[in-house]
Design a protein around this motif. Structure first.
Motif, PDB file in Angstrom:
ATOM      1  N   VAL A 126       0.846  -1.203   0.000  1.00 11.28           N
ATOM      2  CA  VAL A 126       0.000   0.000   0.000  1.00 11.28           C
ATOM      3  C   VAL A 126       0.880   1.251   0.000  1.00 11.28           C
ATOM      4  O   VAL A 126       0.638   2.198  -0.752  1.00 11.28           O
ATOM      5  N   ALA A 127       1.943   1.210   0.804  1.00 12.94           N
ATOM      6  CA  ALA A 127       2.821   2.386   0.935  1.00 12.94           C
ATOM      7  C   ALA A 127       3.500   2.728  -0.383  1.00 12.94           C
ATOM      8  O   ALA A 127       3.655   3.905  -0.729  1.00 12.94           O
ATOM      9  N   VAL A 128       3.892   1.715  -1.135  1.00 17.23           N
ATOM     10  CA  VAL A 128       4.664   1.956  -2.351  1.00 17.23           C
ATOM     11  C   VAL A 128       3.832   2.708  -3.403  1.00 17.23           C
ATOM     12  O   VAL A 128       4.374   3.421  -4.244  1.00 17.23           O
ATOM     13  N   ALA A 129       2.518   2.601  -3.305  1.00 22.79           N
ATOM     14  CA  ALA A 129       1.656   3.303  -4.264  1.00 22.79           C
ATOM     15  C   ALA A 129       1.755   4.816  -4.109  1.00 22.79           C
ATOM     16  O   ALA A 129       1.407   5.567  -5.021  1.00 22.79           O
ATOM     17  N   LYS A 145      -1.252   1.857   7.042  1.00 23.11           N
ATOM     18  CA  LYS A 145      -1.854   1.203   8.215  1.00 23.11           C
ATOM     19  C   LYS A 145      -3.328   1.546   8.343  1.00 23.11           C
ATOM     20  O   LYS A 145      -4.179   0.686   8.546  1.00 23.11           O
ATOM     21  N   GLU A 146      -3.594   2.830   8.210  1.00 25.70           N
ATOM     22  CA  GLU A 146      -4.964   3.336   8.332  1.00 25.70           C
ATOM     23  C   GLU A 146      -5.871   2.668   7.274  1.00 25.70           C
ATOM     24  O   GLU A 146      -6.971   2.210   7.584  1.00 25.70           O
ATOM     25  N   LEU A 147      -5.379   2.594   6.047  1.00 27.06           N
ATOM     26  CA  LEU A 147      -6.184   2.004   4.970  1.00 27.06           C
ATOM     27  C   LEU A 147      -6.384   0.507   5.189  1.00 27.06           C
ATOM     28  O   LEU A 147      -7.474  -0.017   4.965  1.00 27.06           O
ATOM     29  N   LEU A 148      -5.332  -0.176   5.621  1.00 20.46           N
ATOM     30  CA  LEU A 148      -5.468  -1.622   5.857  1.00 20.46           C
ATOM     31  C   LEU A 148      -6.430  -1.881   7.014  1.00 20.46           C
ATOM     32  O   LEU A 148      -7.185  -2.853   6.997  1.00 20.46           O
ATOM     33  N   ASN A 149      -6.421  -1.002   8.011  1.00 21.69           N
ATOM     34  CA  ASN A 149      -7.431  -1.100   9.068  1.00 21.69           C
ATOM     35  C   ASN A 149      -8.830  -0.955   8.503  1.00 21.69           C
ATOM     36  O   ASN A 149      -9.734  -1.707   8.851  1.00 21.69           O
ATOM     37  N   LEU A 178      -6.741   3.055  -2.945  1.00 22.02           N
ATOM     38  CA  LEU A 178      -7.222   4.269  -2.263  1.00 22.02           C
ATOM     39  C   LEU A 178      -6.096   5.146  -1.746  1.00 22.02           C
ATOM     40  O   LEU A 178      -6.339   6.236  -1.230  1.00 22.02           O
ATOM     41  N   ALA A 179      -4.866   4.674  -1.877  1.00 23.90           N
ATOM     42  CA  ALA A 179      -3.736   5.324  -1.200  1.00 23.90           C
ATOM     43  C   ALA A 179      -3.621   6.808  -1.511  1.00 23.90           C
ATOM     44  O   ALA A 179      -3.335   7.610  -0.630  1.00 23.90           O
ATOM     45  N   ASN A 180      -3.853   7.176  -2.745  1.00 23.78           N
ATOM     46  CA  ASN A 180      -3.662   8.576  -3.137  1.00 23.78           C
ATOM     47  C   ASN A 180      -4.966   9.358  -3.186  1.00 23.78           C
ATOM     48  O   ASN A 180      -5.045  10.392  -3.853  1.00 23.78           O
TER      49      ASN A 180
END
Ligand SMILES: Nc1ncnc2c1ncn2[C@@H]1O[C@H](COP(=O)(O)OP(=O)(O)O)[C@@H](O)[C@H]1O
Ligand SMILES: [Mg+2]
Length: 247
Positions: A126-129, A145-149, A178-180
């Motif tokens: 997720v972070a790499v996006a 972390k927030e998104l995976l939660n 959703l990362a960005n």
């Protein structure tokens, strides 16, 4: 929705704010391929408006043009005719550089085969996006972390994809999409590799996020059960729209 922390340009906001306003406006859209002397009109004369906040399914048998249309919606491909407006911009008139920027900031993708990086954990995937948008590394991890939660994988942050079930892998891919903080998620057969119970879970995740993240969702599927979970169903056949439940 929060402001986009990466937008330091001072130019027009990258995000499209108008909830309920047209996000996509397609008119007479065409995508023709030439293959071995044969011409395939994969998308032919498509007129379609998708409003911000809608969840739309694109149904149709294999070869009906769903993926081709999604590639156009995702600014991954350019039409051979007609027009496609996204967030008040004419995609056909934009440079490759502008299209790349739109893809990086405004569009999230989810694919049938998840397309996770096998050597990175869920959190890393997720972070790499967020890399292309120059988000600081600690902020990338916090947001991951927030998104995976949010997708119910708070307990799987450090798992590699190979240690996750298919449904869990697809939920990581949704978090990544959703990362960005995109305006839209484009999902091509996101449940095509999942059993029907897991497919429902993945769709439930998308439906919940659509409300909490205020994101528009377009999902191609040939699965009737999956399509029935969306509030608008568009049916394609031979590159044309044959039915639109909103019409
Ligand atoms: N890159 C391409 N080159 C040539 N033909 C293509 C290409 N992409 C798609 N097509 C053709 O366009 C039609 C629609 O394909 P596609 O959009 O993948 O349909 P679907 O996703 O509904 O299965 C098919 O006839 C397919 O063979
Ligand atoms: Mg397809």
């Amino acid at each position: 929705m929060e402001a986009n922390p990466t937008d330091t340009s001072g130019q027009a906001p990258a995000k499209f704010a108008g909830a309920g306003a047209p996000l996509y406006e397609l008119a007479g859209l065409e995508r023709t391929f030439s293959k071995g002397g044969m011409v395939v009109r994969a998308v032919r004369g498509v007129d379609l408006v998708i409003n911000s906040g809608e969840m739309v399914s694109l149904e149709g048998p294999s070869g009906s043009g769903k993926s081709t249309l999604l590639q156009l919606l995702g600014a991954l491909d350019s039409p051979t005719g007609g027009s496609i407006r996204f967030a008040d911009r004419d995609l056909a008139g934009l440079s490759d550089k502008s299209l790349t920027k739109i893809r990086a900031q405004d569009i999230g993708f989810v694919f049938q085969h998840f397309n996770l990086i096998p050597t990175l954990t869920a959190e890393g995937n997720v972070a790499v996006a967020m890399f292309p948008n120059h988000v600081h590394s600690h902020e990338r991890l916090e947001r991951a972390k927030e998104l995976l939660n949010q997708v119910g994988l708070g307990h799987r942050l450090n798992h590699l994809p190979s240690r996750l079930s298919g449904g869990e892998q697809q939920r990581v891919a949704i978090a990544r999409a959703l990362a960005n903080r995109p305006s839209v998620i484009i999902a091509d057969e996101p449940t095509g590799n999942l059993d029907s119970d897991t497919a429902k879970e993945v769709m439930a995740t998308l439906i919940a996020l659509r409300e909490s993240a205020g994101v528009t969702i377009v999902v191609a599927t040939h699965d009737e059960d999956v399509a029935s979970l969306t509030d608008r169903r568009v049916r394609m056949r031979d590159g044309e729209i044959r039915e639109d439940s909103a019409a």
